[in-house]
Enzyme design. Structure first.
Site, PDB file in Angstrom:
ATOM      1  N   SER A   1       0.834  -1.194   0.000  1.00 28.49           N
ATOM      2  CA  SER A   1       0.000   0.000   0.000  1.00 28.49           C
ATOM      3  C   SER A   1       0.881   1.260   0.000  1.00 28.49           C
ATOM      4  O   SER A   1       1.718   1.414  -0.884  1.00 28.49           O
ATOM      5  CB  SER A   1      -0.978  -0.038   1.183  1.00 28.49           C
TER       6      SER A   1
ATOM      7  N   ASP B   1     -10.002  -2.342  -6.137  1.00 25.15           N
ATOM      8  CA  ASP B   1      -9.119  -1.435  -5.397  1.00 25.15           C
ATOM      9  C   ASP B   1      -8.974  -0.153  -6.201  1.00 25.15           C
ATOM     10  O   ASP B   1      -8.656  -0.210  -7.399  1.00 25.15           O
ATOM     11  CB  ASP B   1      -7.755  -2.106  -5.208  1.00 25.15           C
TER      12      ASP B   1
ATOM     13  N   HIS C   1      -8.589  -3.953  -1.689  1.00 22.54           N
ATOM     14  CA  HIS C   1      -7.296  -3.423  -1.259  1.00 22.54           C
ATOM     15  C   HIS C   1      -6.881  -4.027   0.087  1.00 22.54           C
ATOM     16  O   HIS C   1      -7.534  -3.844   1.103  1.00 22.54           O
ATOM     17  CB  HIS C   1      -7.373  -1.898  -1.131  1.00 22.54           C
TER      18      HIS C   1
END
Length: 317
Positions: A164, A261, A291
């Site tokens: 991320s 995502d 995500h």
């Protein structure tokens, strides 16, 4: 405000497109990721506990020297006990959390597994968080941790692994190392990475469900990290890698993306840019995921495949 019926319809639609095992985790998700709440919408990590005893690993909480006038960087390091004197792999692990939250505690089991399976020196810094510490605070802390790892006598090759927002930090470190003569990075591994503050891709507009990472939260995280520079021409590629003019010369890179995502397309776009620049690049897309869903449903088959792709990429370096 959405009506209960609207919320139910949205829930049914999301469940319909997710992998069945991933969908089962929806009910266990943290509080709503509603950007209207500001940074309070981010789920804080509980204060990390001291590392538990481990018969096979030396796990140490330490403070690494900060760069220039920056404060020391808290970090947890993992080494196999009785590790051979022969130098081997070092892995710098950069946590996610939208630049605003996160830390070593949630990733501790994975970090133990990496150190054990790969006989690696694993370093996980707890970098400073926005908005109290905007760019380049987190980036400088990660650079300090990278330098410390590269200097260890039992490390002869370095992998930078970020998920991320940690993916943005990982790619930024690779760009900075290329531009400033090191430290050498042998591979970059990025899970469902953040790469572009402009949020202009189709997927960045598709995901608005507040139970999973969504466009509003992505905008909020970039605003916290970049402040007034967000969306302008003054954003450093060390903060948002897609701002780099030319990624040629970066280390071999592996990227995973999750289907539902808002960051999906920017992860794919970064992989394409690397390929076009001649960087050895491997890209994996996982259907029915959202995500970071592998962290919420780690036992799902698709989660295990995604984690395996990431670990195998580290192991090849």
């Amino acid at each position: 405000m959405a009506s209960p019926t609207d919320a139910s319809d949205q829930s049914d639609r999301l469940r319909a497109v997710l992998d069945a095992e991933i969908a089962a985790a929806l009910d266990d998700l943290p509080p709503a990721l509603d950007a209207r709440r500001g940074v309070e919408a981010f789920v804080p990590e509980e204060r990390p506990l001291p590392p538990a005893d481990d018969d096979t690993l030396d796990i140490v909480d330490r403070h690494l020297p900060g760069l220039d006038a920056n404060p020391p960087v808290p970090a947890r390091t993992y080494r196999l006990r009785g590790r051979t004197d022969q130098a081997g792999r070092g892995v710098l692990v950069l946590h996610g959390g939208g630049f605003v939250s996160g830390g070593v505690g949630l990733a501790d089991p994975t970090l133990r597994d990496l150190a054990t399976e790969l006989d690696a020196v694993v370093v996980a810094p707890t970098y400073r968080l926005a908005p109290a510490h905007p760019f380049p605070a987190a980036f400088d802390d990660c650079r300090a941790a990278l330098g410390w790892l590269a200097d260890q006598p039992d490390v002869d090759r370095v992998v930078v692994f970020g998920v991320s927002s940690g993916g943005a930090l990982a790619a930024g470190l690779a760009l900075h190392a290329r531009d400033h003569g090191g430290p050498d990075i042998d591979a970059v591994v990025m899970g469902f990475p953040v790469t572009d503050d402009r949020l202009v891709t189709p997927s960045s507009h598709e995901v608005t469900d507040r139970r999973i990472w969504n466009r509003g939260m992505a905008e909020l995280s970039w605003q916290a990290y970049l402040g007034d520079a967000h969306g302008t021409d003054d954003v450093s590629p060390y903060a948002a890698p897609m701002r780099a003019v030319d990624p040629a010369g970066l280390p071999p890179t592996t990227i995973t993306v999750d289907q539902h995502d808002p960051l999906r397309d920017e992860g794919i776009a970064w992989a394409q840019r690397l390929m076009h620049a001649g960087v050895p690049t491997e890209l994996h897309a996982f259907p029915g995921t959202f995500h970071g869903s592998m962290g919420f449903a780690p036992d799902a088959a698709v989660s295990r495949r995604e984690l395996r792709a990431l670990v195998d990429a580290i192991a090849r370096a």
